[in-house]
Scaffold this motif. Sequence first.
Motif, PDB file in Angstrom:
ATOM      1  N   LEU A 246       0.841  -1.189   0.000  1.00  0.00           N
ATOM      2  CA  LEU A 246       0.000   0.000   0.000  1.00  0.00           C
ATOM      3  C   LEU A 246       0.882   1.247   0.000  1.00  0.00           C
ATOM      4  N   PRO A 247       0.318   2.401  -0.342  1.00  0.00           N
ATOM      5  CA  PRO A 247       1.103   3.633  -0.279  1.00  0.00           C
ATOM      6  C   PRO A 247       1.737   3.822   1.096  1.00  0.00           C
ATOM      7  N   GLY A 248       3.044   4.038   1.125  1.00  0.00           N
ATOM      8  CA  GLY A 248       3.733   4.219   2.403  1.00  0.00           C
ATOM      9  C   GLY A 248       4.405   2.960   2.899  1.00  0.00           C
ATOM     10  N   GLU A 249       4.028   1.802   2.339  1.00  0.00           N
ATOM     11  CA  GLU A 249       4.668   0.565   2.742  1.00  0.00           C
ATOM     12  C   GLU A 249       5.926   0.350   1.907  1.00  0.00           C
ATOM     13  N   GLU A 250       6.849  -0.398   2.450  1.00  0.00           N
ATOM     14  CA  GLU A 250       8.079  -0.685   1.711  1.00  0.00           C
ATOM     15  C   GLU A 250       7.786  -1.683   0.607  1.00  0.00           C
ATOM     16  N   ASP A 251       8.267  -1.379  -0.594  1.00  0.00           N
ATOM     17  CA  ASP A 251       8.034  -2.259  -1.737  1.00  0.00           C
ATOM     18  C   ASP A 251       8.698  -3.619  -1.553  1.00  0.00           C
ATOM     19  N   GLY A 252       9.712  -3.654  -0.766  1.00  0.00           N
ATOM     20  CA  GLY A 252      10.425  -4.918  -0.620  1.00  0.00           C
ATOM     21  C   GLY A 252       9.952  -5.739   0.560  1.00  0.00           C
ATOM     22  N   ALA A 253       8.766  -5.480   1.033  1.00  0.00           N
ATOM     23  CA  ALA A 253       8.241  -6.236   2.173  1.00  0.00           C
ATOM     24  C   ALA A 253       8.223  -7.723   1.858  1.00  0.00           C
ATOM     25  N   GLU A 254       8.538  -8.513   2.863  1.00  0.00           N
ATOM     26  CA  GLU A 254       8.628  -9.962   2.654  1.00  0.00           C
ATOM     27  C   GLU A 254       7.267 -10.552   2.365  1.00  0.00           C
ATOM     28  N   ALA A 255       7.174 -11.347   1.317  1.00  0.00           N
ATOM     29  CA  ALA A 255       5.907 -11.997   0.952  1.00  0.00           C
ATOM     30  C   ALA A 255       5.632 -13.126   1.922  1.00  0.00           C
ATOM     31  N   GLU A 256       4.392 -13.412   2.104  1.00  0.00           N
ATOM     32  CA  GLU A 256       4.008 -14.493   2.994  1.00  0.00           C
ATOM     33  C   GLU A 256       4.326 -15.826   2.339  1.00  0.00           C
ATOM     34  N   ALA A 257       4.726 -16.793   3.135  1.00  0.00           N
ATOM     35  CA  ALA A 257       5.155 -18.071   2.596  1.00  0.00           C
ATOM     36  C   ALA A 257       4.015 -18.857   1.976  1.00  0.00           C
ATOM     37  N   GLU A 258       2.828 -18.771   2.579  1.00  0.00           N
ATOM     38  CA  GLU A 258       1.715 -19.605   2.122  1.00  0.00           C
ATOM     39  C   GLU A 258       1.004 -19.081   0.883  1.00  0.00           C
ATOM     40  N   ALA A 259       1.076 -17.772   0.603  1.00  0.00           N
ATOM     41  CA  ALA A 259       0.334 -17.218  -0.533  1.00  0.00           C
ATOM     42  C   ALA A 259       1.086 -16.038  -1.128  1.00  0.00           C
ATOM     43  N   LYS A 260       1.590 -16.235  -2.334  1.00  0.00           N
ATOM     44  CA  LYS A 260       2.290 -15.147  -3.017  1.00  0.00           C
ATOM     45  C   LYS A 260       1.267 -14.237  -3.665  1.00  0.00           C
ATOM     46  N   LEU A 302      -8.104  -2.938  -0.158  1.00  0.00           N
ATOM     47  CA  LEU A 302      -7.252  -1.843   0.321  1.00  0.00           C
ATOM     48  C   LEU A 302      -7.710  -1.358   1.684  1.00  0.00           C
ATOM     49  N   LEU A 303      -9.026  -1.176   1.812  1.00  0.00           N
ATOM     50  CA  LEU A 303      -9.575  -0.572   3.019  1.00  0.00           C
ATOM     51  C   LEU A 303      -9.495  -1.497   4.234  1.00  0.00           C
ATOM     52  N   VAL A 304      -9.563  -2.798   4.020  1.00  0.00           N
ATOM     53  CA  VAL A 304      -9.493  -3.728   5.148  1.00  0.00           C
ATOM     54  C   VAL A 304      -8.090  -3.726   5.760  1.00  0.00           C
ATOM     55  N   ARG A 305      -7.118  -3.196   5.013  1.00  0.00           N
ATOM     56  CA  ARG A 305      -5.739  -3.092   5.506  1.00  0.00           C
ATOM     57  C   ARG A 305      -5.398  -1.662   5.941  1.00  0.00           C
ATOM     58  N   ASP A 306      -6.391  -0.816   6.007  1.00  0.00           N
ATOM     59  CA  ASP A 306      -6.148   0.587   6.340  1.00  0.00           C
ATOM     60  C   ASP A 306      -5.503   0.713   7.721  1.00  0.00           C
ATOM     61  N   SER A 307      -4.619   1.700   7.837  1.00  0.00           N
ATOM     62  CA  SER A 307      -3.935   1.904   9.119  1.00  0.00           C
ATOM     63  C   SER A 307      -4.884   2.340  10.227  1.00  0.00           C
ATOM     64  N   ASN A 308      -6.037   2.903   9.818  1.00  0.00           N
ATOM     65  CA  ASN A 308      -7.064   3.279  10.783  1.00  0.00           C
ATOM     66  C   ASN A 308      -7.936   2.052  11.068  1.00  0.00           C
ATOM     67  N   LYS A 309      -7.862   1.528  12.279  1.00  0.00           N
ATOM     68  CA  LYS A 309      -8.589   0.296  12.599  1.00  0.00           C
ATOM     69  C   LYS A 309     -10.097   0.467  12.490  1.00  0.00           C
ATOM     70  N   THR A 310     -10.582   1.682  12.686  1.00  0.00           N
ATOM     71  CA  THR A 310     -12.018   1.927  12.535  1.00  0.00           C
ATOM     72  C   THR A 310     -12.437   1.645  11.099  1.00  0.00           C
ATOM     73  N   VAL A 311     -11.641   2.087  10.138  1.00  0.00           N
ATOM     74  CA  VAL A 311     -11.928   1.846   8.721  1.00  0.00           C
ATOM     75  C   VAL A 311     -11.827   0.354   8.410  1.00  0.00           C
ATOM     76  N   ALA A 312     -10.776  -0.282   8.911  1.00  0.00           N
ATOM     77  CA  ALA A 312     -10.580  -1.701   8.647  1.00  0.00           C
ATOM     78  C   ALA A 312     -11.751  -2.531   9.177  1.00  0.00           C
ATOM     79  N   MET A 313     -12.217  -2.218  10.370  1.00  0.00           N
ATOM     80  CA  MET A 313     -13.329  -2.969  10.957  1.00  0.00           C
ATOM     81  C   MET A 313     -14.638  -2.703  10.217  1.00  0.00           C
ATOM     82  N   ALA A 314     -14.849  -1.458   9.801  1.00  0.00           N
ATOM     83  CA  ALA A 314     -16.053  -1.153   9.028  1.00  0.00           C
ATOM     84  C   ALA A 314     -16.046  -1.914   7.715  1.00  0.00           C
ATOM     85  N   THR A 315     -14.878  -2.077   7.122  1.00  0.00           N
ATOM     86  CA  THR A 315     -14.762  -2.790   5.850  1.00  0.00           C
ATOM     87  C   THR A 315     -15.094  -4.259   6.008  1.00  0.00           C
TER      88      THR A 315
END
Length: 407
Positions: A246-260, A302-315
């Motif tokens: 997401l915007p602001g996250e590092e592009d090189g973040a480690e991918a999860e092992a179970e699902a690319k 996108l919204l379920v991963r929002d840094s604002n937990k209120t937005v994520a929970m509403a999603t």
Amino acid sequence: MAFAHVPLEDAQLGPVAAKFVGEGAPAKMRKMAAAGLAPLPPRDMLVALYQLWVANDEGSDAAGKTVEGLPDAVLNGALTDKLLPPGVLDLLGRKFARNEKVLALVVRHPKVDDETLIGISRVCPETICDILADNETRWLATPGIVSGLYQNRHCRMSVIHRMIELGERQGVELGLPAMEEIRLALAESGPVDESRDQAFKALHTTEKVAEAEAAALDLLGAADVDDELELPELDDDDAEIYEGPLPGEEDGAEAEAEAKPEIREQDKQPPSKESRMHQISKMRPLEKIRTALLGDKYDRSLLVRDSNKTVAMATIRSPKIRDSEAVAYAANRSLPHEVITYISNRREWIKLYTVKLNLVMNPKTPLARSMSLLAFLNRNDIQKVARSKGIPSALATAAKRKMQARR
């Protein structure tokens, strides 16, 4: 719940219309009225056509098509009658869902029924949204109108913001999805700002949504008396779940092992101000929460991963979340603990085997819940859990014991 259409009594028909469509009227005269050929004044013409349409017999289709083709002079003349039956007004709301002039007269009519206004609010154009919102007395008494406007992409965000604020001040339960999160977002979203309306409107004006909306309006206009009027969800079936950075996250973040993650081609391009992702990231919390309902599954991912937990929970509480989304989110280790916990407690989702497996393999799932779900996994998947290094050691140990017990 749609308006309940029933035949009019003779007193509602009036003596002139009753001669053509009342009980005992000759078939020839009924046929003339259905075709719009009866020599009737505007009010009686419209009432007669309604009586034929509501009969739901061989003349109903002809009467309905005649209503659709009535000239403005007839419609305007009929709508000046302050005693026009509510059923007639509901019929006009269905048949003229795209006609702003007719809809304006219908929603302002003193006899219009609450259910008619609720139905219109879901699909009406912007000018009609404004008229409905201005009638505060009516929608405060009938919160279903607010719910309809909230789901209507044509209703400006500033209008929705004002309605929610007033509803809260008046202590009216509006019944919107994720209402608890909406209340929290009100405090974070600042004052009403009409300058933001155009950007919100542009985000939700897509070709796919416009096509789905047109199809829904066609269904509404062609509906018979007894047809269910549940409008289909205006969603883009071709949209994908986005799992990239997401915007602001590092592009090189480690991918999860179970699902690319599978990245859409357009998401590989450098972020730009015009991109949908960046438009959403610049929204206020209240705008994001509404987007979780109006948008497609790409937006929700996108919204379920929002840094604002209120937005994520509403999603995650959005009624538009599908099983395929729940499966993907259950495996996503970047989601807040609260979202994962919510998924693990939703009965209809927890019935899905893949959701159970993904939750067990997700270290953010509460340990007690993972332990209980472990019992439902097959031998191969228990073995996978036992070998996993990305979960709590107690869970891996429990899986190993199950493997030993099954030998």
